[in-house]
Design an enzyme around this catalytic site. Structure first.
Site: not given
Ligand code: 9MJ
Length: 676
Positions: A113, A115, A117, A225, A314, A408, A411, A426, A432
């Protein structure tokens, strides 16, 4: 009164049956409207005859006053915890120890199955009626959360079918699906409330409400379960058999539960779930294996409170703590400045992460991330790592607030931020180098011009050495120039030239996408190509004409028009064409007359005769718009096998639903057929 009692009982049975079809079988029989009608009628009758209201009536999911605190309850039998395994070898060790104890060399049957959370919950049923629900607590006693668990619609208030023990506890996990979690957080954010860090915390926070009306508004679900009964006679003698029995009673087990023979098969289950993990609608932190036969389980017994016959395998954690060492600003293809956190390297989601995007300055401010902070980093599936939140009680004195740079960082040009825009940019444009590099990366990428072998490092060198300053420059490279670069030789240089040569034979939609016009993604590029048919027509189009393209709004039309009005861009395009980049003009589809033309269609689930992509291509071919997002504007939902949340949503919105057969039928019809 008697007639009312009979109708009430009939309505309750019908509603329980529809809950079962909806939540357990995932196969509703009636539309939501019909279900709502039954509920309304039941409420009306119960209001007229309050004496007939019983606690297991579906109208009684929310009821009672807010509690002062939760009462303590003792579980019928202890709620077990699971031993953890972190590697295949841990699992092989688990299997070997079991076989030794059972003195067998044969492969064992395991129930597998996911698991979940969430939070472990135990629900006491007596005579098939939900009496009490409790958290796991210390395994012996937990907290009484009956009022809250009753609000979860996938938890039956009364069991179906036959064969359930007179008095037993059904055990499972309450969780919040990822979609619901996102919506909940979006709402919280919109109303300025605190958001939850992850679905597990959201589920826990929702279940621990003293006022069950709050819990009722939260998208919680439960899967089961296991069970613990005082009298087990008549129950199946395998774990998998019990899950099947529970399903028939209305206690939904995981749809992913199955049995596997032998440890190697079990490990394949783990790997399969691990790859599917990020696409599941709920979060899982591993898989669980249980010896399927109950007689063997009894023989194996327990060590303290963990069974010897089960183990949780896990997955690598998707969230970890680490420290922000600095924040740097990256400049994107369109000049957008993105703050990136430099992190103390941390192993999360199966890889070592040392950078995480912070998206934009607003996000940075909202999360209040400072240099020196301890933060939660999340990396789920292949999604890029992100900083979820700051652990505020670990903030060191002098943690530094991050400021937006004034110019920037690449540049030195000024930074612009439009009114109400989250993104700062920028203003250097193609002056640039960061923007030039990102545009080139985009230009050669797979879905654009698809030039193999022109990687990031190579593009950096080409720009840094002044060899290329815009896309057309790529096609003026030769083997000599390339072979001169670091980590390149004649051979790899020749390969790159070959790939560039091959990329010249392209399509209009790829070319438009490759140009990197702001907000023009693949779908918009396709829309533009199909609408205008040729580059010339698009370049001469007015902003209003661009807006005629399906799904193109005024903002995108503005970007497109401005892009082609810019002299520099026109020159680059001319030079690209001069160097041999070409594509066939798009065949303008005949003004199609099919029942699908002009319709917006969403395809979901699995079709048997074609892939989803093929179905979407068919929709487009017949003049329809294939969309992935469902709304009240959608004309049809094509629902294949295993269609999930979209199907339910379509029903709610009243969108017409087609099964595969119906879709194919409609697709093969001429519009004129409709008139007959
Ligand atoms: C979860 N969390 O999904 C068990 N679990 O079995 C599953 N937890 C469990 N089984 C015995 N699928 C103790 C806990």
């Amino acid at each position: 009164m008697q007639a009312a009692a009979r109708e009430i009982e009939s309505l309750r049975l019908q509603i329980a049956h529809h809950d079962y079809r909806y939540f357990v079988l995932d196969d509703p029989e009636v539309p939501d409207a019909e279900y709502d009608r039954l509920m309304r009628r039941l409420r009306q009758l119960e209001t007229e005859h309050p004496a007939l209201v019983t606690p297991d009536s579906p109208t009684q999911r929310v009821g009672g006053r807010p509690l002062d605190k939760f009462q303590e309850v003792r579980h019928l039998s202890p709620m077990l915890s699971l031993e953890n395994a972190f590697s295949s070898d841990d699992v092989r060790g688990f299997d070997r120890r079991i076989k030794e104890r059972l003195e067998t060399g044969d492969d064992l049957m395991y129930a597998c199955e996911p698991k979940m959370d969430g939070l472990a919950i135990s629900i006491l049923y007596e005579g098939g009626v939900l009496i009490r629900a409790a958290t796991r607590g210390d395994g012996i006693t937990g907290e009484d959360v009956t009022q809250n668990v009753r609000t979860i619609r996938s938890v039956p208030l009364r069991l179906q079918g036959v064969g359930w023990p007179a008095r037993f506890e059904a055990r499972g996990e309450v969780f919040m699906p990822v979609d619901g979690f996102r919506q909940l957080n979006a709402q919280a954010e919109a109303s300025g409330e605190k958001t939850f860090v992850n679905p597990r915390n959201a589920a826990a926070g929702s279940l621990r409400q003293l006022d069950s009306r709050i819990t009722a508004a939260r998208p919680l679900e439960m899967i089961f379960y296991g069970l613990s009964a005082e009298d087990e006679t008549g129950l199946p003698q395998t774990h998998s058999g019990r899950l099947e029995a529970m399903r028939k009673w209305g206690l939904r087990p995981s749809a992913e539960a199955c049995t596997r023979l032998g440890v190697e098969e079990v490990l394949r289950y783990h790997d399969d779930m691990a790859t599917r993990r990020s696409s599941l609608p709920f979060q899982i932190d591993g898989v669980v294996y249980k010896v399927d036969r109950l007689d063997l389980q009894r023989q194996l017994g327990f060590v303290s409170r963990a069974p010897r016959w089960a183990v949780a395998h896990k997955f690598p954690a998707e969230e970890e703590l680490t420290i922000v060492r600095g924040v740097e600003w990256q400049v994107g293809r369109t000049g957008a400045l993105t703050p990136v956190a430099r992190l103390e390297p941390v192993f999360v989601g199966g890889v070592t992460v040392s950078n995480a995007t912070l998206h934009n300055i607003d996000e940075l401010r909202r999360k209040d991330i400072r240099v020196g902070d301890t933060v939660i980093v999340r990396r789920a599936g292949d999604v890029i790592p992100e900083v979820v939140s700051v652990v505020s009680d670990r903030r060191p004195p002098g943690a530094q607030v991050v400021e937006m740079p004034e110019c920037c960082p690449v540049c030195g040009s000024g930074i612009e931020r439009g009114e109400g825009e989250a993104v700062a940019r920028c203003s250097g444009g193609l002056f640039c180098q960061a923007q030039v590099k990102e545009s080139l990366r985009h230009f050669v990428s797979r879905k654009a011009m698809n030039v193999d072998g022109l990687g990031e490092k190579l593009i950096d060198q080409l720009v840094d050495r002044g060899l290329v300053s815009s896309a057309d420059g790529l096609y003026r490279l030769d083997i000599e120039k390339l072979a001169d670069l670091d980590r390149m030789g004649e051979k790899s240089a020749a390969k790159v030239i070959e790939a560039l040569e091959a990329s010249k034979d392209t399509t209009l939609e790829r070319f438009l996408f490759a140009l990197g016009v702001r907000d023009v993604g693949e779908a918009t590029a396709r829309g533009l190509a199909n609408h205008f048919g040729s580059l010339g027509a698009l370049m001469e189009a007015t902003e209003e004409q661009v807006q005629q393209v399906r799904d193109v709004g005024p903002v995108v039309a503005g970007h497109v028009h401005a892009f082609f009005a810019e002299e520099h861009n026109r020159q680059v395009i001319q030079r690209l064409v001069d160097s041999g980049v070409h594509w066939p003009d798009v065949e303008r589809p005949e003004p199609v007359s099919s029942p699908l033309s002009g319709k917006t269609i969403v395809v979901t689930g699995t079709l048997s005769s074609m892939s989803r992509e093929e179905a979407e291509a068919l929709v487009r071919k017949l003049g329809g718009v294939a969309s992935s997002s469902l709304s009240s504007k959608t004309d049809y939902l094509v629902a294949g096998e295993k269609a999930g949340s979209k199907l339910a949503k379509a029903e709610k919105l009243g969108v017409d639903i087609l099964d595969e057969q119906g879709f194919l039928q409609l697709a093969s019809m001429q519009a004129s057929d409709l008139n007959h």
